[in-house]
Design an enzyme around this catalytic site. Structure first.
Site, PDB file in Angstrom:
ATOM      1  N   THR A  74     -49.600  -1.927  15.236  1.00 41.85           N
ATOM      2  CA  THR A  74     -49.243  -1.660  13.621  1.00 41.85           C
ATOM      3  C   THR A  74     -48.383  -2.711  13.352  1.00 41.85           C
ATOM      4  O   THR A  74     -47.579  -3.137  14.204  1.00 41.85           O
ATOM      5  CB  THR A  74     -48.865  -0.101  13.758  1.00 41.85           C
ATOM      6  OG1 THR A  74     -48.037  -0.078  12.516  1.00 41.85           O
ATOM      7  CG2 THR A  74     -47.703   0.147  14.936  1.00 41.85           C
ATOM      8  N   ASP A  75     -48.009  -2.764  12.163  1.00 39.57           N
ATOM      9  CA  ASP A  75     -47.143  -3.732  11.569  1.00 39.57           C
ATOM     10  C   ASP A  75     -45.667  -3.151  11.735  1.00 39.57           C
ATOM     11  O   ASP A  75     -44.667  -3.540  11.544  1.00 39.57           O
ATOM     12  CB  ASP A  75     -47.165  -3.974  10.008  1.00 39.57           C
ATOM     13  CG  ASP A  75     -47.540  -2.737   9.190  1.00 39.57           C
ATOM     14  OD1 ASP A  75     -47.462  -1.680   9.529  1.00 39.57           O
ATOM     15  OD2 ASP A  75     -47.733  -3.074   7.928  1.00 39.57           O
ATOM     16  N   GLU A  76     -45.732  -1.645  12.267  1.00 33.52           N
ATOM     17  CA  GLU A  76     -44.581  -0.812  12.353  1.00 33.52           C
ATOM     18  C   GLU A  76     -43.676  -1.341  13.324  1.00 33.52           C
ATOM     19  O   GLU A  76     -42.328  -1.244  13.370  1.00 33.52           O
ATOM     20  CB  GLU A  76     -44.607   0.495  12.348  1.00 33.52           C
ATOM     21  CG  GLU A  76     -45.336   0.969  11.020  1.00 33.52           C
ATOM     22  CD  GLU A  76     -44.989   2.463  10.881  1.00 33.52           C
ATOM     23  OE1 GLU A  76     -43.993   3.098  11.624  1.00 33.52           O
ATOM     24  OE2 GLU A  76     -45.840   3.176  10.075  1.00 33.52           O
ATOM     25  N   TYR A  91     -42.208   6.411  16.949  1.00 31.95           N
ATOM     26  CA  TYR A  91     -43.795   5.872  17.042  1.00 31.95           C
ATOM     27  C   TYR A  91     -43.810   4.536  17.188  1.00 31.95           C
ATOM     28  O   TYR A  91     -44.443   3.904  17.986  1.00 31.95           O
ATOM     29  CB  TYR A  91     -44.248   6.271  15.746  1.00 31.95           C
ATOM     30  CG  TYR A  91     -45.902   5.474  15.620  1.00 31.95           C
ATOM     31  CD1 TYR A  91     -46.681   5.882  16.277  1.00 31.95           C
ATOM     32  CD2 TYR A  91     -45.769   4.960  14.546  1.00 31.95           C
ATOM     33  CE1 TYR A  91     -47.763   5.205  15.715  1.00 31.95           C
ATOM     34  CE2 TYR A  91     -46.834   3.914  13.979  1.00 31.95           C
ATOM     35  CZ  TYR A  91     -47.861   4.188  14.853  1.00 31.95           C
ATOM     36  OH  TYR A  91     -48.977   3.294  14.626  1.00 31.95           O
ATOM     37  N   LYS A 100     -45.299   2.017  20.190  1.00 27.89           N
ATOM     38  CA  LYS A 100     -46.321   1.202  19.971  1.00 27.89           C
ATOM     39  C   LYS A 100     -45.891  -0.398  20.242  1.00 27.89           C
ATOM     40  O   LYS A 100     -46.654  -0.983  21.034  1.00 27.89           O
ATOM     41  CB  LYS A 100     -46.881   1.017  18.451  1.00 27.89           C
ATOM     42  CG  LYS A 100     -47.333   2.255  17.802  1.00 27.89           C
ATOM     43  CD  LYS A 100     -48.809   2.496  18.642  1.00 27.89           C
ATOM     44  CE  LYS A 100     -49.967   1.568  18.186  1.00 27.89           C
ATOM     45  NZ  LYS A 100     -51.363   1.865  18.999  1.00 27.89           N
TER      46      LYS A 100
HETATM   47  P1  NAD Z   1     -55.366   9.200  14.531  1.00 22.32           P
HETATM   48  O1  NAD Z   1     -54.003   9.991  14.884  1.00 22.32           O
HETATM   49  O2  NAD Z   1     -56.272   9.655  13.430  1.00 22.32           O
HETATM   50  O3  NAD Z   1     -56.192   9.326  15.778  1.00 22.32           O
HETATM   51  C1  NAD Z   1     -55.887   9.087  17.042  1.00 22.32           C
HETATM   52  C2  NAD Z   1     -57.110   9.572  18.080  1.00 22.32           C
HETATM   53  O4  NAD Z   1     -56.382   9.331  19.404  1.00 22.32           O
HETATM   54  C3  NAD Z   1     -57.574  11.093  17.869  1.00 22.32           C
HETATM   55  O5  NAD Z   1     -58.751  11.388  17.929  1.00 22.32           O
HETATM   56  C4  NAD Z   1     -56.868  11.616  19.091  1.00 22.32           C
HETATM   57  O6  NAD Z   1     -57.504  12.702  19.562  1.00 22.32           O
HETATM   58  C5  NAD Z   1     -56.930  10.692  20.078  1.00 22.32           C
HETATM   59  N1  NAD Z   1     -56.029  10.783  21.167  1.00 22.32           N
HETATM   60  C6  NAD Z   1     -54.587  10.798  21.075  1.00 22.32           C
HETATM   61  N2  NAD Z   1     -54.227  11.080  22.248  1.00 22.32           N
HETATM   62  C7  NAD Z   1     -55.139  10.724  23.360  1.00 22.32           C
HETATM   63  C8  NAD Z   1     -55.197  10.599  24.890  1.00 22.32           C
HETATM   64  N3  NAD Z   1     -54.282  10.865  25.404  1.00 22.32           N
HETATM   65  N4  NAD Z   1     -56.498  10.278  25.327  1.00 22.32           N
HETATM   66  C9  NAD Z   1     -57.550   9.994  24.558  1.00 22.32           C
HETATM   67  N5  NAD Z   1     -57.522  10.278  23.277  1.00 22.32           N
HETATM   68  C10 NAD Z   1     -56.488  10.458  22.402  1.00 22.32           C
HETATM   69  O7  NAD Z   1     -54.839   7.670  14.496  1.00 22.32           O
HETATM   70  P2  NAD Z   1     -55.381   6.661  13.537  1.00 22.32           P
HETATM   71  O8  NAD Z   1     -54.702   6.557  12.262  1.00 22.32           O
HETATM   72  O9  NAD Z   1     -56.678   6.458  13.392  1.00 22.32           O
HETATM   73  O10 NAD Z   1     -54.793   5.250  14.354  1.00 22.32           O
HETATM   74  C11 NAD Z   1     -55.476   4.641  15.397  1.00 22.32           C
HETATM   75  C12 NAD Z   1     -54.810   3.572  15.961  1.00 22.32           C
HETATM   76  O11 NAD Z   1     -54.354   2.558  14.886  1.00 22.32           O
HETATM   77  C13 NAD Z   1     -53.377   3.834  16.470  1.00 22.32           C
HETATM   78  O12 NAD Z   1     -53.198   3.192  17.854  1.00 22.32           O
HETATM   79  C14 NAD Z   1     -52.503   3.391  15.589  1.00 22.32           C
HETATM   80  O13 NAD Z   1     -51.267   3.328  15.989  1.00 22.32           O
HETATM   81  C15 NAD Z   1     -53.170   2.352  14.740  1.00 22.32           C
HETATM   82  N6  NAD Z   1     -52.784   2.248  13.599  1.00 22.32           N
HETATM   83  C16 NAD Z   1     -53.053   2.994  12.669  1.00 22.32           C
HETATM   84  C17 NAD Z   1     -52.820   2.632  11.220  1.00 22.32           C
HETATM   85  C18 NAD Z   1     -53.007   3.537  10.020  1.00 22.32           C
HETATM   86  O14 NAD Z   1     -52.677   3.256   9.128  1.00 22.32           O
HETATM   87  N7  NAD Z   1     -53.553   4.724  10.502  1.00 22.32           N
HETATM   88  C19 NAD Z   1     -52.398   1.202  10.681  1.00 22.32           C
HETATM   89  C20 NAD Z   1     -52.184   0.248  11.993  1.00 22.32           C
HETATM   90  C21 NAD Z   1     -52.479   0.787  13.332  1.00 22.32           C
HETATM   91  O1  DAU Z   2     -47.973   0.458   8.895  1.00 24.09           O
HETATM   92  C1  DAU Z   2     -48.973   1.312   9.651  1.00 24.09           C
HETATM   93  C2  DAU Z   2     -48.829   2.566   9.943  1.00 24.09           C
HETATM   94  O2  DAU Z   2     -49.018   3.248   8.677  1.00 24.09           O
HETATM   95  C3  DAU Z   2     -49.420   3.311  11.061  1.00 24.09           C
HETATM   96  O3  DAU Z   2     -49.066   2.286  12.235  1.00 24.09           O
HETATM   97  C4  DAU Z   2     -49.220   4.778  11.315  1.00 24.09           C
HETATM   98  O4  DAU Z   2     -50.024   5.124  12.205  1.00 24.09           O
HETATM   99  C5  DAU Z   2     -49.690   5.423  10.021  1.00 24.09           C
HETATM  100  O5  DAU Z   2     -49.307   6.739  10.029  1.00 24.09           O
HETATM  101  C6  DAU Z   2     -48.739   4.613   8.501  1.00 24.09           C
HETATM  102  O6  DAU Z   2     -47.700   5.074   8.728  1.00 24.09           O
HETATM  103  P1  DAU Z   2     -46.628   5.653   7.465  1.00 24.09           P
HETATM  104  O7  DAU Z   2     -45.485   6.172   8.060  1.00 24.09           O
HETATM  105  O8  DAU Z   2     -46.279   4.021   6.691  1.00 24.09           O
HETATM  106  O9  DAU Z   2     -47.744   6.387   6.582  1.00 24.09           O
HETATM  107  P2  DAU Z   2     -47.492   7.629   6.042  1.00 24.09           P
HETATM  108  O10 DAU Z   2     -48.971   8.086   5.245  1.00 24.09           O
HETATM  109  O11 DAU Z   2     -46.950   8.785   6.768  1.00 24.09           O
HETATM  110  O12 DAU Z   2     -46.494   7.448   4.956  1.00 24.09           O
HETATM  111  C7  DAU Z   2     -46.730   6.483   4.016  1.00 24.09           C
HETATM  112  C8  DAU Z   2     -45.468   6.196   2.848  1.00 24.09           C
HETATM  113  O13 DAU Z   2     -45.496   7.454   2.321  1.00 24.09           O
HETATM  114  C9  DAU Z   2     -43.988   6.263   3.733  1.00 24.09           C
HETATM  115  O14 DAU Z   2     -43.265   5.351   3.144  1.00 24.09           O
HETATM  116  C10 DAU Z   2     -43.632   7.628   3.938  1.00 24.09           C
HETATM  117  C11 DAU Z   2     -44.397   8.231   2.203  1.00 24.09           C
HETATM  118  N1  DAU Z   2     -44.530   9.775   2.657  1.00 24.09           N
HETATM  119  C12 DAU Z   2     -45.527  10.217   3.558  1.00 24.09           C
HETATM  120  C13 DAU Z   2     -45.663  11.433   3.619  1.00 24.09           C
HETATM  121  C14 DAU Z   2     -46.480  11.925   4.645  1.00 24.09           C
HETATM  122  C15 DAU Z   2     -43.944  10.588   1.477  1.00 24.09           C
HETATM  123  O15 DAU Z   2     -43.384  10.086   0.721  1.00 24.09           O
HETATM  124  N2  DAU Z   2     -44.255  11.907   1.546  1.00 24.09           N
HETATM  125  C16 DAU Z   2     -45.177  12.424   2.314  1.00 24.09           C
HETATM  126  O16 DAU Z   2     -45.387  13.399   2.464  1.00 24.09           O
END
Ligand code: NAD
Ligand code: DAU
Length: 380
Positions: A158-160, A184, A188
């Site tokens: 992730t970019d975080e 988190y 990562k």
């Molecule tokens: P998500 O939370 O929707 O899905 C995570 C999945 O991993 C789930 O299906 C869960 O059951 C599985 N899981 C969790 N723990 C496990 C374990 N111990 N063994 C096997 N499976 C397990 O997450 P997502 O949003 O789809 O993110 C997927 C990946 O992408 C993550 O590594 C996250 O850090 C990365 N990522 C997410 C975003 C985003 O915006 N969502 C952006 C950049 C990177």
């Molecule tokens: O940048 C990549 C990341 O993006 C991933 O690595 C994470 O897995 C993914 O969850 C996401 O993280 P964020 O914290 O950016 O996403 P989230 O949807 O939780 O929040 C997006 C923005 O909105 C953030 O600035 C927090 C804000 N927010 C979020 C929620 C849930 C609110 O203002 N209110 C809310 O209720």
């Protein structure tokens, strides 16, 4: 989903179609993982995809329903921390590629309970690395040249990990120093370093991608965009942390999958690639976009309304350590792999809102007891 060939055993059925790629997709029942499985089987129908997913609150087998009968798909309900299970899968299924999505992924949950993040994101990734090392590397010559290896460990990050940008700062590049601010992001970052170390020390052939915020179908309603859509439908407040001016770089999930595909096909071993949408939006801009699409597509919520959905916007207490701004400098993947996102924010958001409106039963099913507890804990 009973038709998905499922195994909790260490030795599931024998391999399918060996001349093609054989992937282990961890977390393939989660948001991005499931979209990736759909993408991959659509584009490479002769490949084998083994999904390993623990089905935590974030994982859902229904996310794979439309590919459940695909002959190349095997679903394994199991944990990435189960070393023997992973070793047996890699060996018995003759898997040559790991695409590692499995993680605890929600920043707010990491603030309330960081332990699971260390367990899954650090220990879980380390277990996968050890398993890949055991099966893929020659113990007689531990440091080999990974460049010509038939194997690949691709780690989704992730970019975080880069921390937070000021208003005029350039976007995160692959050389930006790590400065994670949430448990988190720190977990990562730890996993990224372990993947790098297994390449440098043992020659494990790996690539890493650090992506910005994804949105699209199958995203859990705990995350901002689905939360907004579903709260609109129930006429509930749209909770915005702080002043709503935090900025994220939004990417439609299928564009992320395309980026991973390019890295798997043409990315250089040992390299990191940043993937972004070139689409910086404040949270207020996101809310307004969701609300105006909702006003157009679903003017009636469950409760009669006379106001536009944006009237539900409610500022609430800020997230601790809330990163102000993320932005990706995607020059490397653009120059090396000719990557550009296809979807615009407007078209991707419209597709996303439409998907949620058409899949309210899916939403109901993922918003069970655990989610209700989470809402009470985070928003009370
Ligand atoms: P998500 O939370 O929707 O899905 C995570 C999945 O991993 C789930 O299906 C869960 O059951 C599985 N899981 C969790 N723990 C496990 C374990 N111990 N063994 C096997 N499976 C397990 O997450 P997502 O949003 O789809 O993110 C997927 C990946 O992408 C993550 O590594 C996250 O850090 C990365 N990522 C997410 C975003 C985003 O915006 N969502 C952006 C950049 C990177
Ligand atoms: O940048 C990549 C990341 O993006 C991933 O690595 C994470 O897995 C993914 O969850 C996401 O993280 P964020 O914290 O950016 O996403 P989230 O949807 O939780 O929040 C997006 C923005 O909105 C953030 O600035 C927090 C804000 N927010 C979020 C929620 C849930 C609110 O203002 N209110 C809310 O209720």
């Amino acid at each position: 989903m009973s038709q998905i060939k499922e195994s909790t055993e260490s030795s599931p059925q024998s391999s399918v179609l060996s001349p093609h790629k054989s992937l282990l997709v961890t977390g393939g029942a989660g948001f991005i993982g499931a979209n990736f499985v759909h993408y991959w089987l659509r584009n490479y129908p002769d490949d084998k995809v083994v999904v390993l997913d623990a089905l935590t609150y974030a994982g859902n087998k229904a996310n794979l329903a439309s590919v459940e009968n695909h002959p190349g798909l095997l679903f394994v309900h199991g944990d990435i921390k189960d070393f023997d299970l992973v070793v047996n899968l890699l060996q018995d299924q003759e898997l040559d590629t790991i695409v590692h999505f499995a993680a605890e992924s929600h920043v707010d949950r990491s603030i309330h309970g960081p332990d699971a993040f260390v367990d899954t994101n650090i220990t879980g990734t380390h277990t996968l690395l050890k398993a890949a090392q055991k099966v893929w590397l020659d113990p007689q010559s531990p440091v080999i040249s990974p460049q010509s290896s038939p194997y690949r460990f691709h780690h989704i990050s992730t970019d975080e990990v880069y921390g937070s940008l000021g208003p005029g700062d350039p976007g995160f590049s692959e050389t930006t120093p790590y400065a994670p601010n949430s448990p988190y992001a720190a977990s990562k970052a730890g996993s990224d370093f372990l993947v790098r170390a297994y390449y440098k020390t043992y020659g494990l052939p790996m690539t890493i991608s650090n992506c910005s915020n994804n949105y699209g179908p199958y995203q859990h309603p705990e995350k901002l965009i689905p939360l907004l859509i579903l709260n609109c439908l129930e006429n509930k407040p749209l909770p915005i942390y702080g002043d709503g001016l935090n900025i994220r770089d939004w990417l439609y999930v299928e564009d992320h999958c395309r980026g991973i595909d390019l890295i798997l096909k043409k990315g250089r071993i040992g390299e990191t690639y940043n993937i972004g949408g070139n689409c910086e939006k404040t949270n207020l801009e996101v809310v307004n976009t969701v609300c105006s699409i909702m006003d157009e597509l679903s003017p009636q919520s469950s409760v009669p309304r006379s106001q536009p959905y944006s009237s539900l916007l409610t500022f609430i207490k800020d997230r601790p350590g809330h990163d102000r701004r993320y932005a990706i400098d995607a020059d490397k993947i653009t120059a090396e792999l000719a990557y550009t996102p296809v979807e615009s924010f407007e078209s991707g958001m419209r597709k996303t809102v439409e998907w949620y409106l058409q899949n309210l039963e899916w939403c109901k099913n993922v918003m069970g007891e655990d989610y209700q507890k989470w809402l009470a804990q985070n928003y009370s």
